[in-house]
Design a protein around this motif. Structure first.
Motif, PDB file in Angstrom:
ATOM      1  N   GLN A  34       0.812  -1.213   0.000  1.00  0.00           N
ATOM      2  CA  GLN A  34       0.000   0.000   0.000  1.00  0.00           C
ATOM      3  C   GLN A  34       0.846   1.264   0.000  1.00  0.00           C
ATOM      4  O   GLN A  34       0.532   2.231  -0.692  1.00  0.00           O
ATOM      5  CB  GLN A  34      -0.950   0.004   1.201  1.00  0.00           C
ATOM      6  CG  GLN A  34      -1.776  -1.256   1.378  1.00  0.00           C
ATOM      7  CD  GLN A  34      -2.624  -1.598   0.179  1.00  0.00           C
ATOM      8  OE1 GLN A  34      -2.921  -0.744  -0.647  1.00  0.00           O
ATOM      9  NE2 GLN A  34      -3.024  -2.850   0.078  1.00  0.00           N
ATOM     10  N   ALA A  35       1.898   1.293   0.791  1.00  0.00           N
ATOM     11  CA  ALA A  35       2.763   2.461   0.893  1.00  0.00           C
ATOM     12  C   ALA A  35       4.142   2.006   1.325  1.00  0.00           C
ATOM     13  O   ALA A  35       4.295   0.960   1.960  1.00  0.00           O
ATOM     14  CB  ALA A  35       2.193   3.475   1.884  1.00  0.00           C
ATOM     15  N   THR A  36       5.154   2.801   0.990  1.00  0.00           N
ATOM     16  CA  THR A  36       6.537   2.410   1.267  1.00  0.00           C
ATOM     17  C   THR A  36       6.974   2.788   2.670  1.00  0.00           C
ATOM     18  O   THR A  36       7.515   1.956   3.408  1.00  0.00           O
ATOM     19  CB  THR A  36       7.479   3.059   0.238  1.00  0.00           C
ATOM     20  OG1 THR A  36       7.073   2.674  -1.082  1.00  0.00           O
ATOM     21  CG2 THR A  36       8.915   2.634   0.480  1.00  0.00           C
ATOM     22  N   GLY A  45       4.774  -0.386  -8.275  1.00  0.00           N
ATOM     23  CA  GLY A  45       6.041  -0.414  -7.547  1.00  0.00           C
ATOM     24  C   GLY A  45       6.159  -1.527  -6.530  1.00  0.00           C
ATOM     25  O   GLY A  45       7.252  -1.830  -6.060  1.00  0.00           O
ATOM     26  N   ALA A  46       5.035  -2.156  -6.164  1.00  0.00           N
ATOM     27  CA  ALA A  46       5.081  -3.254  -5.199  1.00  0.00           C
ATOM     28  C   ALA A  46       5.564  -4.554  -5.834  1.00  0.00           C
ATOM     29  O   ALA A  46       5.904  -5.498  -5.117  1.00  0.00           O
ATOM     30  CB  ALA A  46       3.696  -3.468  -4.582  1.00  0.00           C
ATOM     31  N   PHE A  47       5.603  -4.617  -7.165  1.00  0.00           N
ATOM     32  CA  PHE A  47       6.055  -5.826  -7.837  1.00  0.00           C
ATOM     33  C   PHE A  47       7.568  -5.868  -7.895  1.00  0.00           C
ATOM     34  O   PHE A  47       8.238  -4.835  -8.056  1.00  0.00           O
ATOM     35  CB  PHE A  47       5.462  -5.903  -9.242  1.00  0.00           C
ATOM     36  CG  PHE A  47       3.977  -6.089  -9.250  1.00  0.00           C
ATOM     37  CD1 PHE A  47       3.402  -7.190  -8.658  1.00  0.00           C
ATOM     38  CD2 PHE A  47       3.150  -5.146  -9.846  1.00  0.00           C
ATOM     39  CE1 PHE A  47       2.023  -7.363  -8.654  1.00  0.00           C
ATOM     40  CE2 PHE A  47       1.776  -5.305  -9.851  1.00  0.00           C
ATOM     41  CZ  PHE A  47       1.216  -6.423  -9.250  1.00  0.00           C
ATOM     42  N   SER A  78       6.076   3.653  -7.454  1.00  0.00           N
ATOM     43  CA  SER A  78       5.132   3.885  -6.362  1.00  0.00           C
ATOM     44  C   SER A  78       4.309   2.646  -6.055  1.00  0.00           C
ATOM     45  O   SER A  78       3.993   1.838  -6.922  1.00  0.00           O
ATOM     46  CB  SER A  78       4.199   5.037  -6.727  1.00  0.00           C
ATOM     47  OG  SER A  78       3.232   5.251  -5.711  1.00  0.00           O
ATOM     48  N   ARG A  79       3.913   2.553  -4.794  1.00  0.00           N
ATOM     49  CA  ARG A  79       2.922   1.568  -4.386  1.00  0.00           C
ATOM     50  C   ARG A  79       1.530   2.209  -4.450  1.00  0.00           C
ATOM     51  O   ARG A  79       1.369   3.285  -5.006  1.00  0.00           O
ATOM     52  CB  ARG A  79       3.283   1.025  -3.006  1.00  0.00           C
ATOM     53  CG  ARG A  79       4.684   0.409  -3.042  1.00  0.00           C
ATOM     54  CD  ARG A  79       5.149  -0.217  -1.772  1.00  0.00           C
ATOM     55  NE  ARG A  79       6.560  -0.600  -1.899  1.00  0.00           N
ATOM     56  CZ  ARG A  79       7.240  -1.284  -0.992  1.00  0.00           C
ATOM     57  NH1 ARG A  79       6.643  -1.671   0.135  1.00  0.00           N
ATOM     58  NH2 ARG A  79       8.518  -1.580  -1.195  1.00  0.00           N
ATOM     59  N   HIS A  80       0.544   1.534  -3.918  1.00  0.00           N
ATOM     60  CA  HIS A  80      -0.850   1.888  -4.186  1.00  0.00           C
ATOM     61  C   HIS A  80      -1.204   3.339  -3.845  1.00  0.00           C
ATOM     62  O   HIS A  80      -1.888   4.017  -4.613  1.00  0.00           O
ATOM     63  CB  HIS A  80      -1.749   0.925  -3.411  1.00  0.00           C
ATOM     64  CG  HIS A  80      -3.206   1.120  -3.631  1.00  0.00           C
ATOM     65  ND1 HIS A  80      -3.786   1.142  -4.876  1.00  0.00           N
ATOM     66  CD2 HIS A  80      -4.228   1.294  -2.749  1.00  0.00           C
ATOM     67  CE1 HIS A  80      -5.085   1.319  -4.761  1.00  0.00           C
ATOM     68  NE2 HIS A  80      -5.383   1.409  -3.487  1.00  0.00           N
ATOM     69  N   PHE A  81      -0.756   3.825  -2.690  1.00  0.00           N
ATOM     70  CA  PHE A  81      -1.034   5.208  -2.301  1.00  0.00           C
ATOM     71  C   PHE A  81       0.000   6.121  -2.949  1.00  0.00           C
ATOM     72  O   PHE A  81       0.976   6.541  -2.320  1.00  0.00           O
ATOM     73  CB  PHE A  81      -1.022   5.357  -0.777  1.00  0.00           C
ATOM     74  CG  PHE A  81      -2.288   4.899  -0.105  1.00  0.00           C
ATOM     75  CD1 PHE A  81      -3.262   5.805   0.276  1.00  0.00           C
ATOM     76  CD2 PHE A  81      -2.516   3.550   0.131  1.00  0.00           C
ATOM     77  CE1 PHE A  81      -4.437   5.387   0.896  1.00  0.00           C
ATOM     78  CE2 PHE A  81      -3.679   3.111   0.751  1.00  0.00           C
ATOM     79  CZ  PHE A  81      -4.650   4.038   1.127  1.00  0.00           C
TER      80      PHE A  81
END
Length: 299
Positions: free
Chosen positions: A192-194, A244-246, A277-280
């Motif tokens: 969701q967020a870093t 970005g989470a992948f 970036s991740r989700h947020f």
């Protein structure tokens, strides 16, 4: 909406499934006559409406609001039942969408730009389908016209395929409490967020959400497919995806292809992926997000 493909089997997928949806997801917000949301209005100029995602409130838009207020009239919404905003008597996502549409009419907002994150992006698409003559542009920040293919990893997924699981989830969430909502969010908070402080914001908002409202929203996201309806939308659409989470390029490419497939029927849609970036995105890449928004609005 929020925001990402779960690499799991259908049974084991459920834990990640909940965690991902959780985010699909301070200033005081002005009380309003609307039942399903409250709003804060600032600035002058062309109207822009900011809609948060699942179990989020309007504070997630603080950096975007600060950027836009100098030149635009910014309406920041907080949806009933999410992140401390009191729940509505009718926790219907469709009712919320309709109420926002009537808010646009009542306040004579001329061709507002709708910007939504995750679930808020889905609402943006839904508004464009139902109130197209009143909508100027739509920007979806990691929100899709149909959520289920993110989890099945197949654009062939239909509402009929998801009906049973959607009904089960709606029923389960009715018996949850705030701590259980937070636990569901914790399961996949890293996508969701870093930053840890941003992850804690997401968890706190989940803890202060209304479980039944969350369950109803999840049910609607899994049983409402807007992909074909986008063919009627003439408003310009911008979808900003976050992958970005992948951990590898092949996963990112697969997600990008799935996102693009969601827009196949839209006559005037653009997809831009953020691979950092991740989700947020508003937490991870606020400057990048602000640039994309301003460029699209002013183009």
């Amino acid at each position: 909406m929020n925001k990402l493909v779960a690499h799991i089997t259908l049974q084991s997928r459920q834990c990640k499934f909940w965690g991902l949806i959780v985010a699909l997801l301070v200033t005081a917000f002005t009380a309003s006559a609307e039942e399903n949301f409250s709003q804060q209005v600032s600035g002058e100029g062309r109207p822009v409406i900011l809609i948060p995602g699942l179990m989020s409130n309007g504070t997630v838009w603080n950096s975007v609001q600060e950027t836009l207020t100098a030149n635009y009239e910014v309406h920041v919404l907080s949806l009933a039942g999410f992140a401390g905003t009191p729940a509505a008597k009718n926790p219907s996502l469709e009712h919320t969408m309709q109420e926002i549409g009537e808010y646009i009419k009542k306040n004579q907002l001329h061709e507002p730009v709708i910007i939504g994150h995750s679930l808020g992006g889905f609402i943006g698409f839904w508004l464009a389908v139902n109130y197209g003559e009143r909508i100027g542009k739509v920007i979806s920040v990691d929100g899709l016209p149909y959520l289920a293919p993110v989890f099945t990893r197949s654009s062939a997924t239909t509402v009929a395929m998801m009906q049973g699981q959607a009904s089960m989830l709606r029923q389960q969430y009715r018996y949850f409490n705030g701590e259980q909502l937070e636990q569901q969010a914790q399961a996949n908070i890293s996508i969701q967020a870093t930053a840890k402080q941003d992850q804690q914001k997401v968890l706190a908002m989940a803890r202060h959400s209304h479980p039944e409202t969350v369950g109803e929203a999840i049910y609607t996201l899994l049983t409402t497919d807007l992909r074909n309806d986008l063919k009627t939308v003439t408003a310009p659409i911008l979808l900003l995806g976050a992958v970005g989470a992948f951990t590898n390029v092949s996963q990112q490419n697969a997600a990008e292809a799935l996102y693009q497939q969601q827009l196949e029927k839209a006559p005037n849609a653009t997809l831009i992926m953020n691979r950092e970036s991740r989700h947020f995105i508003m937490f991870d890449q606020p400057n990048w997000l602000a640039r994309q928004i301003i460029h699209f609005i002013e183009d």
